[in-house]
Design a protein around this motif. Structure first.
Motif, PDB file in Angstrom:
ATOM      1  N   TYR A 180       0.887  -1.337  -0.060  1.00 20.86           N
ATOM      2  CA  TYR A 180      -0.002   0.053   0.139  1.00 20.86           C
ATOM      3  C   TYR A 180       0.857   1.308  -0.159  1.00 20.86           C
ATOM      4  O   TYR A 180       0.736   2.152  -0.811  1.00 20.86           O
ATOM      5  CB  TYR A 180      -1.029   0.208   1.258  1.00 20.86           C
ATOM      6  N   LEU A 181       1.804   1.473   0.907  1.00 22.11           N
ATOM      7  CA  LEU A 181       2.845   2.408   1.088  1.00 22.11           C
ATOM      8  C   LEU A 181       3.542   2.916  -0.011  1.00 22.11           C
ATOM      9  O   LEU A 181       4.157   3.973  -0.409  1.00 22.11           O
ATOM     10  CB  LEU A 181       3.397   2.445   2.342  1.00 22.11           C
ATOM     11  N   PHE A 182       4.069   1.708  -0.645  1.00 23.14           N
ATOM     12  CA  PHE A 182       5.338   1.807  -1.590  1.00 23.14           C
ATOM     13  C   PHE A 182       4.865   1.094  -3.096  1.00 23.14           C
ATOM     14  O   PHE A 182       5.764   1.285  -4.016  1.00 23.14           O
ATOM     15  CB  PHE A 182       6.588   1.077  -1.229  1.00 23.14           C
ATOM     16  N   GLY A 183       3.659   0.714  -3.209  1.00 21.22           N
ATOM     17  CA  GLY A 183       3.298   0.180  -4.748  1.00 21.22           C
ATOM     18  C   GLY A 183       3.293   1.477  -5.618  1.00 21.22           C
ATOM     19  O   GLY A 183       2.897   2.725  -5.214  1.00 21.22           O
ATOM     20  N   TYR A 235      -7.728   1.974  -8.334  1.00 20.96           N
ATOM     21  CA  TYR A 235      -7.302   1.949  -6.886  1.00 20.96           C
ATOM     22  C   TYR A 235      -6.159   1.203  -6.774  1.00 20.96           C
ATOM     23  O   TYR A 235      -5.918   0.776  -5.691  1.00 20.96           O
ATOM     24  CB  TYR A 235      -8.387   1.521  -6.088  1.00 20.96           C
ATOM     25  N   ALA A 236      -5.515   0.927  -7.757  1.00 22.80           N
ATOM     26  CA  ALA A 236      -4.467  -0.310  -7.772  1.00 22.80           C
ATOM     27  C   ALA A 236      -3.314   0.403  -7.042  1.00 22.80           C
ATOM     28  O   ALA A 236      -3.097   1.645  -7.278  1.00 22.80           O
ATOM     29  CB  ALA A 236      -4.017  -0.553  -9.109  1.00 22.80           C
ATOM     30  N   THR A 237      -2.418  -0.312  -6.348  1.00 24.18           N
ATOM     31  CA  THR A 237      -1.293   0.185  -5.771  1.00 24.18           C
ATOM     32  C   THR A 237      -0.189  -0.604  -6.492  1.00 24.18           C
ATOM     33  O   THR A 237       0.952   0.185  -6.944  1.00 24.18           O
ATOM     34  CB  THR A 237      -1.096  -0.294  -4.449  1.00 24.18           C
ATOM     35  N   SER A 238      -0.159  -1.795  -6.726  1.00 25.43           N
ATOM     36  CA  SER A 238       1.060  -2.496  -7.491  1.00 25.43           C
ATOM     37  C   SER A 238       0.506  -3.644  -8.424  1.00 25.43           C
ATOM     38  O   SER A 238       0.424  -4.594  -8.008  1.00 25.43           O
ATOM     39  CB  SER A 238       1.988  -3.117  -6.369  1.00 25.43           C
ATOM     40  N   LEU A 239       0.406  -3.160  -9.714  1.00 25.03           N
ATOM     41  CA  LEU A 239      -0.031  -4.211 -10.686  1.00 25.03           C
ATOM     42  C   LEU A 239       1.208  -5.138 -11.052  1.00 25.03           C
ATOM     43  O   LEU A 239       0.780  -6.318 -11.267  1.00 25.03           O
ATOM     44  CB  LEU A 239      -0.515  -3.518 -12.014  1.00 25.03           C
ATOM     45  N   CYS A 260       9.098  -7.398  -2.693  1.00 27.27           N
ATOM     46  CA  CYS A 260       7.627  -6.850  -3.091  1.00 27.27           C
ATOM     47  C   CYS A 260       7.716  -5.445  -3.378  1.00 27.27           C
ATOM     48  O   CYS A 260       6.861  -4.694  -3.691  1.00 27.27           O
ATOM     49  CB  CYS A 260       6.828  -7.180  -2.141  1.00 27.27           C
ATOM     50  N   ILE A 261       8.832  -4.704  -3.338  1.00 24.68           N
ATOM     51  CA  ILE A 261       9.018  -3.275  -3.443  1.00 24.68           C
ATOM     52  C   ILE A 261       9.095  -2.887  -4.996  1.00 24.68           C
ATOM     53  O   ILE A 261      10.255  -3.257  -5.680  1.00 24.68           O
ATOM     54  CB  ILE A 261      10.065  -2.726  -2.771  1.00 24.68           C
ATOM     55  N   ASP A 262       8.102  -2.018  -5.392  1.00 25.85           N
ATOM     56  CA  ASP A 262       8.148  -1.584  -6.685  1.00 25.85           C
ATOM     57  C   ASP A 262       9.157  -0.449  -6.898  1.00 25.85           C
ATOM     58  O   ASP A 262       9.656   0.169  -5.690  1.00 25.85           O
ATOM     59  CB  ASP A 262       6.909  -0.679  -7.051  1.00 25.85           C
ATOM     60  N   LEU A 263       9.692  -0.221  -7.820  1.00 27.68           N
ATOM     61  CA  LEU A 263      10.633   0.824  -8.117  1.00 27.68           C
ATOM     62  C   LEU A 263      10.019   2.060  -7.906  1.00 27.68           C
ATOM     63  O   LEU A 263       8.857   2.307  -8.470  1.00 27.68           O
ATOM     64  CB  LEU A 263      11.180   0.981  -9.669  1.00 27.68           C
ATOM     65  N   ASN A 264      10.450   3.134  -7.384  1.00 23.26           N
ATOM     66  CA  ASN A 264      10.000   4.192  -6.993  1.00 23.26           C
ATOM     67  C   ASN A 264      10.213   5.360  -8.297  1.00 23.26           C
ATOM     68  O   ASN A 264      11.589   5.703  -8.212  1.00 23.26           O
ATOM     69  CB  ASN A 264      10.349   5.215  -5.743  1.00 23.26           C
ATOM     70  N   PRO A 265       9.441   5.529  -9.169  1.00 25.43           N
ATOM     71  CA  PRO A 265       9.760   6.243 -10.411  1.00 25.43           C
ATOM     72  C   PRO A 265      10.346   7.786 -10.245  1.00 25.43           C
ATOM     73  O   PRO A 265      10.726   8.349 -10.937  1.00 25.43           O
ATOM     74  CB  PRO A 265       8.371   6.351 -11.274  1.00 25.43           C
ATOM     75  N   PHE A 266      10.127   8.105  -8.818  1.00 28.08           N
ATOM     76  CA  PHE A 266      10.599   9.536  -8.589  1.00 28.08           C
ATOM     77  C   PHE A 266      11.716   9.603  -8.083  1.00 28.08           C
ATOM     78  O   PHE A 266      12.335  10.836  -7.663  1.00 28.08           O
ATOM     79  CB  PHE A 266       9.440  10.291  -7.637  1.00 28.08           C
ATOM     80  N   GLN A 297      -5.236   9.319   3.701  1.00 27.11           N
ATOM     81  CA  GLN A 297      -5.259  10.127   2.608  1.00 27.11           C
ATOM     82  C   GLN A 297      -4.399   9.307   1.456  1.00 27.11           C
ATOM     83  O   GLN A 297      -3.243   9.507   1.139  1.00 27.11           O
ATOM     84  CB  GLN A 297      -4.339  11.413   2.772  1.00 27.11           C
ATOM     85  N   PRO A 298      -5.246   8.454   0.880  1.00 27.80           N
ATOM     86  CA  PRO A 298      -4.533   7.716  -0.206  1.00 27.80           C
ATOM     87  C   PRO A 298      -3.858   8.491  -1.504  1.00 27.80           C
ATOM     88  O   PRO A 298      -2.909   7.953  -2.051  1.00 27.80           O
ATOM     89  CB  PRO A 298      -5.679   6.615  -0.697  1.00 27.80           C
ATOM     90  N   GLU A 299      -4.365   9.722  -1.572  1.00 25.41           N
ATOM     91  CA  GLU A 299      -3.791  10.536  -2.612  1.00 25.41           C
ATOM     92  C   GLU A 299      -2.413  10.712  -2.560  1.00 25.41           C
ATOM     93  O   GLU A 299      -1.505  11.168  -3.310  1.00 25.41           O
ATOM     94  CB  GLU A 299      -4.732  11.616  -2.933  1.00 25.41           C
ATOM     95  N   LEU A 300      -1.995  10.726  -1.145  1.00 20.26           N
ATOM     96  CA  LEU A 300      -0.552  10.909  -1.112  1.00 20.26           C
ATOM     97  C   LEU A 300       0.418   9.822  -1.473  1.00 20.26           C
ATOM     98  O   LEU A 300       1.556   9.911  -1.399  1.00 20.26           O
ATOM     99  CB  LEU A 300      -0.316  11.083   0.515  1.00 20.26           C
ATOM    100  N   THR A 301      -0.017   8.536  -1.479  1.00 22.78           N
ATOM    101  CA  THR A 301       0.658   7.386  -2.047  1.00 22.78           C
ATOM    102  C   THR A 301       1.643   7.357  -3.043  1.00 22.78           C
ATOM    103  O   THR A 301       1.015   8.189  -4.112  1.00 22.78           O
ATOM    104  CB  THR A 301      -0.207   6.196  -1.965  1.00 22.78           C
ATOM    105  N   PRO A 302       2.379   6.663  -3.404  1.00 21.42           N
ATOM    106  CA  PRO A 302       3.197   6.666  -4.749  1.00 21.42           C
ATOM    107  C   PRO A 302       2.331   6.225  -5.821  1.00 21.42           C
ATOM    108  O   PRO A 302       2.379   6.900  -6.917  1.00 21.42           O
ATOM    109  CB  PRO A 302       4.513   5.832  -4.519  1.00 21.42           C
ATOM    110  N   SER A 303       1.349   5.441  -5.510  1.00 21.00           N
ATOM    111  CA  SER A 303       0.629   4.934  -6.913  1.00 21.00           C
ATOM    112  C   SER A 303      -0.351   5.755  -7.317  1.00 21.00           C
ATOM    113  O   SER A 303      -0.373   6.161  -8.374  1.00 21.00           O
ATOM    114  CB  SER A 303      -0.152   3.611  -6.150  1.00 21.00           C
TER     115      SER A 303
END
Length: 539
Positions: free
Chosen positions: A216-219, A248-252, A349-355, A458-464
């Protein structure tokens, strides 16, 4: 550093803990934490990234020779594809050194990529079908040929497109001095090596219970380019002409997307003990699978796969986390684990952070450290089959619908909302963060919790969510990722490398090519015989 050991807390006659709690362990470890015990945590990073053109197409060029041999360079290699770079840091105890090393690996590579870019997202760029993903090549030695044949097997089994996904692996090990202290506190009478492995498996079990929070936090992969699912059935929605997504996806990346004919879905790999884990994994490696047998192992002059079993080798098992032990030459990973126990764990399970130019930042790393120590110190009962099924459901819910308000997740006690459970976990993580910070000048772990806790409500703050907003602003997934890639390339090219590391990378590039040549010259048997010997060692 010497640890003062307290009286043993509540044990039965077999030495198993009856009443030691997370609070007890935190209290016990406080004095040694203040003296810097947890500053000795070691971590290493493995980060993948596709080489692409400035148009967002997958590079069809060979692995740059200036980066050395992908077979023998310990820090710059390739993963599945010839175009999929993999950067590997050594395992060290100072986080700043780990991150700086990874930065310099990227800087060094960019000096030799000419007009190519490193794709910053986990989900791949535009693809032109399965054959557009070139399989990695490692030379003509038996060792190198086996690596390529293994990848060829993945192509036949799952397709190449799925293998173009990139991620970040976080390798983590705890200080040696921690284990005898915890063993005494818990009254465990087993050999220390056995206790250590058991504790790492306890960590893994809790990780499986709670890793939805990391997703959730890093997807950071809520959308894909449509070429990824060309010709496949899917449930994705259309965002624009080129982009597909779930709102609403976090990590496809961590969803079932892209897996076809996946025999692994039936695997029941058990994490309740080291013996059970190795036994169930070894069973999969030795068990024939009819659809894979139909592919064939060697057809004409082509080796299509190493064998026709459910798994060719251990690495084919896709999991969010793995117990690891550095194997000796010629030793299988599972054999090394059985002989000498778990050395470290690998979080996958950690996605690349594109930022971020290196796919992760310091706050994320501090949070992961806090989370993993919590997973170790919290009580971790074994996972029965019904709970295992609940964990799979939670995983599916979070990766596909994680930012949906009041999403319900399953626990053995009943359902709970994602928000409520997240706050409960953050409350527990707070005490662990305080323990880790007691050996630092600044409360870096607590600051990380403060940074990520607002994302719960505040899900809008998540990386996804931020990635999705960036995609919409840029006019598509590919334009967004290209913008990030160009900016990161400029940043990396315009900052100085550590001169000692630059010299090291240049030397390794040169010597690794010679090492590959030496390996090729030393081969005395055919690949056919080499593979037969390898398969015979499966037992």
């Amino acid at each position: 550093m010497r640890l003062r050991l307290p009286a043993v807390v509540g044990c039965n006659h077999r030495g198993f803990t009856l009443s030691v709690t997370l609070h007890d362990r935190l209290q016990f470890l406080q004095p040694v934490a203040q003296r810097g015990l947890f500053n000795q945590i070691q971590r290493g990073l493995e980060k993948e990234g596709l080489r692409v053109t400035h148009k967002g197409d997958l590079a069809q060029t060979e692995h740059p020779k200036a980066l050395g041999s992908a077979l023998t360079n310990p820090h710059i290699t390739t993963d599945y594809s010839e175009a999929l770079l993999e950067f590997i840091t050594p395992a060290v105890s100072k986080l700043d050194d780990t991150l700086a090393f990874m930065q310099d690996l990227h800087r060094f590579s960019y000096r030799h990529l000419q007009d190519e870019l490193i794709w910053p997202a986990s989900m791949p760029c535009k693809l032109q079908g399965n054959e557009s993903v070139p399989i990695a090549q490692y030379g003509r030695s038996n060792t190198g040929t086996m690596k390529t044949v293994y990848r060829n097997g993945l192509s036949y089994r799952y397709g190449r497109i799925m293998q173009a996904i990139a991620g970040l692996h976080y390798n983590f090990s705890l200080p040696d001095q921690l284990w005898p202290a915890l063993q005494h506190l818990q009254g465990d009478k087993q050999p220390l090596e056995t206790f250590k492995s058991n504790q790492y498996f306890a960590l893994i079990r809790n990780f499986r219970r709670y890793s939805w929070l990391l997703l959730y936090l890093f997807g950071a992969s809520p959308a894909i380019h449509k070429s990824f699912v060309e010709g496949k059935q899917h449930q994705l929605e259309t965002l624009d002409d080129e982009t597909l997504y779930l709102p609403y996806a976090t990590s496809l990346r961590m969803s079932g997307l892209g897996y076809q004919n996946n025999a692994q879905a039936s695997l029941k790999i058990c994490f309740n003990s080291l013996t059970n884990y190795v036994t169930t994994l070894s069973h999969a490696i030795k068990t024939p699978h009819k659809p894979y047998a139909e592919i064939g192992v060697k057809v004409g002059e082509e080796y299509r796969q190493l064998n026709s079993n459910i798994l060719q080798i251990e690495n084919e098992y896709y999991s969010d986390i793995r117990p690891k032990r550095v194997a000796k030459s010629g030793e299988r990973p599972s054999e090394a684990l059985l002989k000498r126990g778990v050395e470290y764990i690998e979080v996958r399970c950690i996605d690349l952070n594109p930022f971020e130019a290196i796919g992760i930042n310091k706050s994320q790393a501090r949070f992961v450290d806090t989370f993993l120590l919590f997973c170790l110190l919290e009580n971790s009962p074994q996972i029965p089959d019904d709970e295992c099924e609940q964990l799979d459901v939670n995983h599916h819910q979070i990766v596909n619908f994680g930012r949906q308000s009041n999403l319900m997740l399953h626990t053995p006690e009943g359902e709970i909302s994602r928000e409520a459970w997240s706050h409960q976990l953050f409350d527990q993580l707070q005490a662990v963060a305080a323990l880790l910070d007691s050996g630092l000048e600044q409360p870096e772990h607590q600051n990380a919790l403060d940074l990520y806790r607002p994302m719960i409500d505040q899900p809008e703050l998540t990386p996804s969510a931020q990635v999705l907003a960036g995609i919409q602003a840029a006019g598509g997934f590919v334009p967004f990722a290209l913008q990030q890639a160009v900016a990161q390339a400029e940043q990396l090219n315009n900052t100085e490398m550590d001169k000692a590391r630059q010299a090291l990378f240049s030397q390794l590039a040169e010597t690794s090519i010679q090492q590959q040549a030496d390996i090729e010259a030393a081969d005395q048997i055919s690949f056919e015989e080499y593979l037969a010997n390898y398969m015979a060692n499966l037992g």
